[in-house]
Design a protein around this motif. Structure first.
Motif, short mmCIF file in Angstrom:
data_model
loop_
_atom_site.label_atom_id
_atom_site.label_comp_id
_atom_site.label_asym_id
_atom_site.label_seq_id
_atom_site.Cartn_x
_atom_site.Cartn_y
_atom_site.Cartn_z
N THR A 233 0.80 -1.43 0.20
CA THR A 233 0.05 -0.24 -0.09
C THR A 233 0.70 1.31 0.03
O THR A 233 0.46 2.16 -0.73
CB THR A 233 -0.87 -0.05 1.45
OG1 THR A 233 -1.82 -1.19 1.23
CG2 THR A 233 -1.70 1.22 1.24
N ALA A 234 1.87 1.14 0.90
CA ALA A 234 2.83 2.37 0.88
C ALA A 234 3.38 2.55 -0.62
O ALA A 234 3.58 3.80 -0.85
CB ALA A 234 3.89 2.18 1.98
N LEU A 235 3.92 1.59 -0.96
CA LEU A 235 4.56 1.69 -2.46
C LEU A 235 3.63 2.35 -3.42
O LEU A 235 3.97 3.06 -4.31
CB LEU A 235 5.02 0.34 -3.09
CG LEU A 235 6.32 -0.13 -2.10
CD1 LEU A 235 6.68 -1.49 -2.41
CD2 LEU A 235 7.36 0.68 -2.29
N VAL A 236 2.48 1.68 -3.35
CA VAL A 236 1.22 2.02 -4.51
C VAL A 236 1.03 3.73 -4.11
O VAL A 236 1.15 4.49 -5.24
CB VAL A 236 -0.09 1.60 -4.25
CG1 VAL A 236 -1.11 1.99 -5.22
CG2 VAL A 236 0.11 0.06 -4.70
N LEU A 237 0.83 4.12 -2.88
CA LEU A 237 0.87 5.40 -2.75
C LEU A 237 1.67 6.57 -3.11
O LEU A 237 1.69 7.43 -3.67
CB LEU A 237 0.36 5.65 -1.12
CG LEU A 237 -0.90 5.12 -0.67
CD1 LEU A 237 -0.99 5.34 0.76
CD2 LEU A 237 -2.17 5.78 -1.23
N VAL A 238 2.87 6.02 -2.64
CA VAL A 238 4.08 6.76 -3.21
C VAL A 238 4.26 6.92 -4.65
O VAL A 238 4.34 8.10 -5.36
CB VAL A 238 5.52 6.16 -2.78
CG1 VAL A 238 6.79 6.67 -3.26
CG2 VAL A 238 5.63 6.25 -1.16
N ALA A 239 4.02 5.69 -5.54
CA ALA A 239 3.80 5.83 -6.96
C ALA A 239 2.86 6.62 -7.45
O ALA A 239 2.99 7.48 -8.26
CB ALA A 239 3.60 4.39 -7.48
N VAL A 240 1.67 6.60 -6.81
CA VAL A 240 0.47 7.49 -7.26
C VAL A 240 0.75 8.93 -6.70
O VAL A 240 0.63 9.79 -7.76
CB VAL A 240 -0.74 7.08 -6.76
CG1 VAL A 240 -1.87 8.06 -7.06
CG2 VAL A 240 -1.01 5.85 -7.19
N ALA A 241 1.25 9.30 -5.91
CA ALA A 241 1.75 10.51 -5.52
C ALA A 241 2.81 11.20 -6.47
O ALA A 241 2.83 12.19 -7.05
CB ALA A 241 2.22 10.48 -4.06
N GLY A 242 3.91 10.52 -6.93
CA GLY A 242 4.81 10.92 -7.66
C GLY A 242 4.21 11.08 -9.03
O GLY A 242 4.33 12.17 -10.00
N HIS A 243 3.32 10.18 -9.41
CA HIS A 243 2.49 10.35 -10.99
C HIS A 243 1.89 11.68 -10.98
O HIS A 243 1.64 12.40 -11.94
CB HIS A 243 1.54 9.14 -10.98
CG HIS A 243 0.72 9.30 -12.09
ND1 HIS A 243 0.87 9.30 -13.45
CD2 HIS A 243 -0.69 9.18 -12.00
CE1 HIS A 243 -0.10 9.27 -14.27
NE2 HIS A 243 -1.13 9.36 -13.41
N LEU A 244 1.08 11.85 -9.85
CA LEU A 244 0.49 13.12 -9.76
C LEU A 244 0.99 14.32 -9.65
O LEU A 244 0.47 15.13 -10.39
CB LEU A 244 -0.72 13.08 -8.55
CG LEU A 244 -1.69 11.92 -8.25
CD1 LEU A 244 -2.48 12.08 -7.12
CD2 LEU A 244 -2.79 11.78 -9.26
#
Length: 486
Positions: free
Chosen positions: A357-368
């Motif tokens: 979950t943390a990895l997904v959130l970090v990836a999504v935040a960077g993408h945004l």
């Protein structure tokens, strides 16, 4: 009695509380207006669509590939007001409402959290944010595609769901009204599915919606283009000729903020910019795998196949790229991708996976972060281009080129709009007049022709006085003298 009244009030409050999809749609409206200034002037294609109903400026030439859907969409504002800010706010609000309704079409097929995540993924792409408040058709094709696929799956699951059946027809009509060819590509898998399961009412709703939406385009083809075949041929020619052409690299180059990549040359963008695009097939494949294991393959497979057919002509049949062309594919793939991300964040039995979950959130935040930066960069560049057009229009006014007037040549359509003139061309994709007609017009009203610096002027303007400003060589018909400016 008091307890009953309290319970009623509590129930009413619960009903009134906006759900996650409504919050996503509202956030989409707000972010559009923050990143894309409502005061940003109209772009080239917007001018063509808006000018058809704008009483404050002459209508621009309407070429064969275009459809009248956007013109109808902007008519409630553009037919009486020339305020660009008002038009942008109106379109941004409509775009948010449209996203909400398109996501609602999927209720009961996926959990609310998946739909909200899908809406957020689609709404935060720079291309969605940039084109949402613009008078352009692609965003509306995307919403129509998303809604149509969801309504069809609901109608297939429940024969008595009349609202879903009407939703299929309305969504197909919306797509065809905006871009008839795109509507066909999107709905091919849906038509095949309706035929395969022998759901004749579904098939009739799809075909009826497509026919209703495309009727105006087909009638106009007969009246103004010599027939449907001739209009399709002309549209293909304007787009460089449709045929086998791998444009995947072109679309990758466009991800960095190139709104039109024609010709599409140069280095590929940094991997940080393209990583999300390359990850889409992997996430879509994972979503399909989890759907097969959960025995709900159809609701995941249908949007994925529709996304593939929607993207196919723009990835393999056209010789240039514009990121907005793939908006329908992005909208359709968003739901399976959001479902895949939720499955990554949770175990087989719904147990949280904190590290994943943390990895997904970090990836999504960077993408945004990347998407918002590109959106603002594209908006600022576009605002600058349109200010340049306004300055060039001011110089033309100084030379005496004021309404009623005519502009021809390079970028005549946008510059004519900013100058308040009519536009015309004697050659190219927007050819709608002749040299003789231009010369006759020059005897009555101010006429100017524009060309690239150092480029040859049209034959009819070679003897006209020449001026250089705004990145153009400008020749003004001699009937208009500089000393008339005032």
């Amino acid at each position: 009695m008091a307890d009953t009244a309290s319970a009623t009030r509590a129930g009413t409050l619960r009903l009134a509380r906006p759900g996650p999809t409504a919050l996503v749609a509202a956030g989409f409206v707000l972010v559009q207006l923050l990143l894309v200034s409502p005061r940003m002037g109209l772009g080239w294609d917007e001018i063509v669509y808006v000018s058809q109903v704008d009483e404050h400026a002459p209508a621009a030439f309407f070429s064969a590939p275009r459809a009248r859907g956007v013109t109808l969409l902007v008519a409630p504002i553009a037919s009486w007001s020339d305020s660009v800010a008002l038009l942008r706010v109106y379109l941004a609000v409509l775009a948010g409402l449209g996203l909400y309704l398109a996501l609602r079409a999927w209720r009961g097929l996926f959990p609310e959290r998946v739909l909200a995540a899908a809406g957020a993924l689609f709404a935060t792409l720079w291309v969605t944010l940039f084109y949402g408040p613009q008078a352009m058709p692609n965003h509306w094709v995307a919403l129509g595609a998303l809604s149509c696929a969801g309504c069809l799956l609901r109608a297939r699951a429940d024969r008595h769901d009349r609202a879903a059946l009407w939703g299929v027809a309305a969504s197909a009509a919306l797509m065809a009204l905006m871009r008839p060819a795109d509507a066909v590509w999107v709905t091919v898998p849906l038509l095949v599915l309706a035929l395969a399961v022998r759901r004749w009412r579904l098939l009739a709703a799809l075909l009826g919606g497509l026919a209703a939406g495309a009727a105006d385009w087909v009638i106009e083809a007969r009246v103004s283009h010599g027939g449907l075949g001739e209009r399709l041929d002309e549209a293909s020619r304007i787009q460089g000729g449709l045929g086998w052409n791998v444009a995947v690299g072109d679309q990758l180059r466009g991800l960095a903020g190139r709104t039109l990549c024609r010709p599409c040359t140069g280095e590929l963008p940094h991997p940080v910019i393209t990583l999300w695009w390359l990850a889409l097939p992997l996430l879509a494949g994972f979503a399909l795998w989890t759907a097969v294991r959960a025995r709900r393959t159809e609701r995941t497979l249908v949007p994925l196949v529709c996304a593939c057919t929607a993207a196919f002509p723009y990835l393999f049949m056209i010789g240039y790229a514009a990121p907005r062309f793939l908006l329908p594919a992005y909208a359709l793939v968003a739901i399976p991708v959001a479902d895949a991300l939720w499955h990554l964040a949770r175990g087989p039995h719904g147990t949280p996976r904190p590290l994943v979950t943390a990895l997904v959130l970090v990836a999504v935040a960077g993408h945004l972060g990347v998407q918002f930066l590109i959106a603002r960069h594209v908006a600022e560049r576009s605002e600058g281009d349109r200010r340049d057009w306004a300055r060039t229009a001011g110089e033309l006014h100084r030379l005496g080129v004021r309404p009623p007037c005519l502009l021809t040549g390079h970028q005549a359509i946008p510059l004519a709009h900013y100058t308040g003139c009519a536009s015309a061309n004697t050659h190219g994709h927007n050819a709608n007049t002749t040299d003789a007609d231009v010369l006759r017009t020059a005897r009555r009203i101010p006429v100017a022709t524009l060309s690239r610096p150092g480029g040859p002027p049209p034959g009819y303007a070679r003897s006209w006085p020449e001026h250089r400003f705004g990145g153009f060589d400008v020749r003004v018909a001699p009937a208009v003298r500089e000393d008339t400016a005032g």
